[in-house]
Design an enzyme around this catalytic site. Structure first.
Site, mmCIF file in Angstrom:
data_model
loop_
_atom_site.group_PDB
_atom_site.id
_atom_site.type_symbol
_atom_site.label_atom_id
_atom_site.label_comp_id
_atom_site.label_asym_id
_atom_site.label_seq_id
_atom_site.Cartn_x
_atom_site.Cartn_y
_atom_site.Cartn_z
ATOM 1 N N GLY A 218 0.802 -1.086 -0.005
ATOM 2 C CA GLY A 218 0.071 -0.019 0.001
ATOM 3 C C GLY A 218 0.877 1.366 -0.156
ATOM 4 N N ALA A 219 2.056 1.111 -0.652
ATOM 5 C CA ALA A 219 2.937 2.296 -0.426
ATOM 6 C C ALA A 219 2.882 3.496 -1.611
ATOM 7 C CB ALA A 219 4.196 1.626 -1.110
ATOM 8 N N SER A 220 1.781 3.319 -2.369
ATOM 9 C CA SER A 220 1.515 4.506 -3.298
ATOM 10 C C SER A 220 0.837 5.703 -2.940
ATOM 11 C CB SER A 220 0.603 3.888 -4.554
ATOM 12 O OG SER A 220 -0.624 3.475 -4.092
ATOM 13 N N GLY B 42 -0.888 7.778 1.193
ATOM 14 C CA GLY B 42 -1.038 7.691 2.626
ATOM 15 C C GLY B 42 0.061 7.212 3.465
ATOM 16 N N ILE B 43 -0.418 6.360 4.335
ATOM 17 C CA ILE B 43 0.357 5.848 5.320
ATOM 18 C C ILE B 43 1.581 5.240 4.759
ATOM 19 C CG2 ILE B 43 0.623 4.213 7.324
ATOM 20 C CD1 ILE B 43 -2.092 4.797 7.967
ATOM 21 N N GLY B 44 1.252 4.297 3.851
ATOM 22 C CA GLY B 44 2.434 3.411 3.055
ATOM 23 C C GLY B 44 3.357 4.306 2.471
ATOM 24 N N SER C 272 -6.417 -1.150 12.896
ATOM 25 C CA SER C 272 -7.477 0.081 13.087
ATOM 26 C C SER C 272 -7.980 0.287 14.246
ATOM 27 C CB SER C 272 -8.405 0.147 11.826
ATOM 28 O OG SER C 272 -9.475 1.023 11.978
ATOM 29 N N TYR D 140 -15.092 -3.027 6.213
ATOM 30 C CA TYR D 140 -13.911 -2.421 6.611
ATOM 31 C C TYR D 140 -13.393 -2.916 7.961
ATOM 32 C CZ TYR D 140 -9.665 0.414 7.503
ATOM 33 O OH TYR D 140 -8.664 0.924 7.967
#
Length: 338
Positions: A17-19, A21-23, A147, A160
């Site tokens: 998920g690095a594209s 936000g947090i990643g 979360s 979610y």
């Protein structure tokens, strides 16, 4: 059991998920601190730009275009890390996507898709990490991003939240099994509160109003700090924001009261009535969303950091600063009178 982890500047860190936000923030911070990074997501252009940025600053990085909901794609992430750097030392399961809508409105197909990414992506990543660490015979770290809604479910984001509950349960079981087997593998669960990322823009919205956090919101850097702290020192849980810990405690101690509060509080604090929701066809549920953005379009009180992260990772420093602040607060009226 003590797990001897390498300092960050000696590590190879895998981040899903690095594209955005947090990643994205975690990858940038890890590279700035000297780590080699293996960045994975579905957005090829965003990953290419990120790798070019890291390398342009003298860092080491490799990108893997992958859908973590597919086990074969997750295996390719591990293979790429080993091919490029010979190993990896920390695996960060961060990829996620949400749905905003009441339960009867959401399609079963969309529910399955969220679980593929949010839950099965974590399972696949953990299996790759455990296999690699055992084959190397060296210590390693797994950091799963959970979360506050994995501790206490919320309406509107039921799918979610349910997937995050599954992540929390899987993480607990994995941690205990590894300890039983004597594996030197640190397993950390990060519990973020409401974080300022494009998560709301990427979500599949069954609502007319645009999903958005409204209330206390923490920066993605606070989560990245928790992740990188856990990569270098074994820690069981890190709560990002006091709200995350408060929700967990309240849900366990006074669940009926929390039910009542959520029945009126969670609708207005998850939606922005002044904007129309992003069309479902443009969401990031079934295909890559836009990348390269660290922050979202939330409306609320934006905090600069998280004391709970500092207190968990640097307890002595947190106590010292807190004590000094308290003393100064008590002395300041006396000093002003002189």
């Amino acid at each position: 059991m003590s797990v001897p982890l390498r300092p960050i500047d000696q590590q190879v860190v895998v981040i899903t998920g690095a594209s955005s936000g947090i990643g994205l923030v975690t990858a940038r911070m890890a590279a700035q601190r000297g780590a080699a990074v293996v960045v994975a997501a579905r957005n090829a252009d965003a990953l290419t730009q990120l790798v070019a940025e890291v390398r342009g600053q003298g860092g080491r990085a490799v990108a893997v275009v992958a859908d973590v909901g597919r086990q074969e794609d997750v295996a390719r992430i591990a293979a790429a890390a080993i091919a490029e750097f010979g190993r990896f030392d920390t695996w960060v399961n961060n990829a996620g996507v949400s749905i905003f809508g009441e339960i009867p409105e959401v399609s079963i197909e969309d529910m399955h898709r969220v679980f593929d990414t949010v839950y099965w992506g974590v399972v696949y990543g953990c299996l790759q990490a455990v296999e690699h660490y055992r084959a190397r015979g060296e210590a390693g770290a797994i950091v799963n991003v959970g979360s506050l809604f994995g501790d206490r479910s919320t309406p509107i984001q039921s799918t979610y939240a349910s997937a995050k509950h599954a992540v929390h349960g899987f993480t607990d079981a994995l941690r205990v099994e590894l300890r039983h087997e004597g594996d030197p593998i640190s397993v950390t669960l990060v519990h973020p509160g409401r974080i300022d990322t494009p998560y709301n823009e990427h979500a599949q919205a069954y609502t007319e109003a645009q999903p958005a956090h409204r209330g206390m919101i923490y920066p993605p850097e606070a989560v990245a700090e928790a992740i990188l702290g856990a990569a270098a020192q074994p820690v069981r849980d890190v709560y990002v924001g006091a709200q995350a810990k408060a929700v967990q405690l309240a849900g366990a101690l006074v669940p009926r009261t929390v039910d009542w509060i959520m029945s009126w509080y969670m609708w207005p604090t998850q939606l922005d009535p002044n904007r129309e929701a992003v069309p479902r066809a443009d969401s990031a549920l079934w295909h890559a969303g836009y990348g390269g953005q660290e922050r979202g379009s939330h409306v609320g009180w934006h905090r600069k950091g998280s004391w709970t992260v500092a207190a968990t990772l640097h307890p002595v420093r947190a106590v010292t600063v807190g004590a000094a602040t308290t003393v100064l607060g008590l002395l300041s009226p006396r000093l002003l009178r002189r």
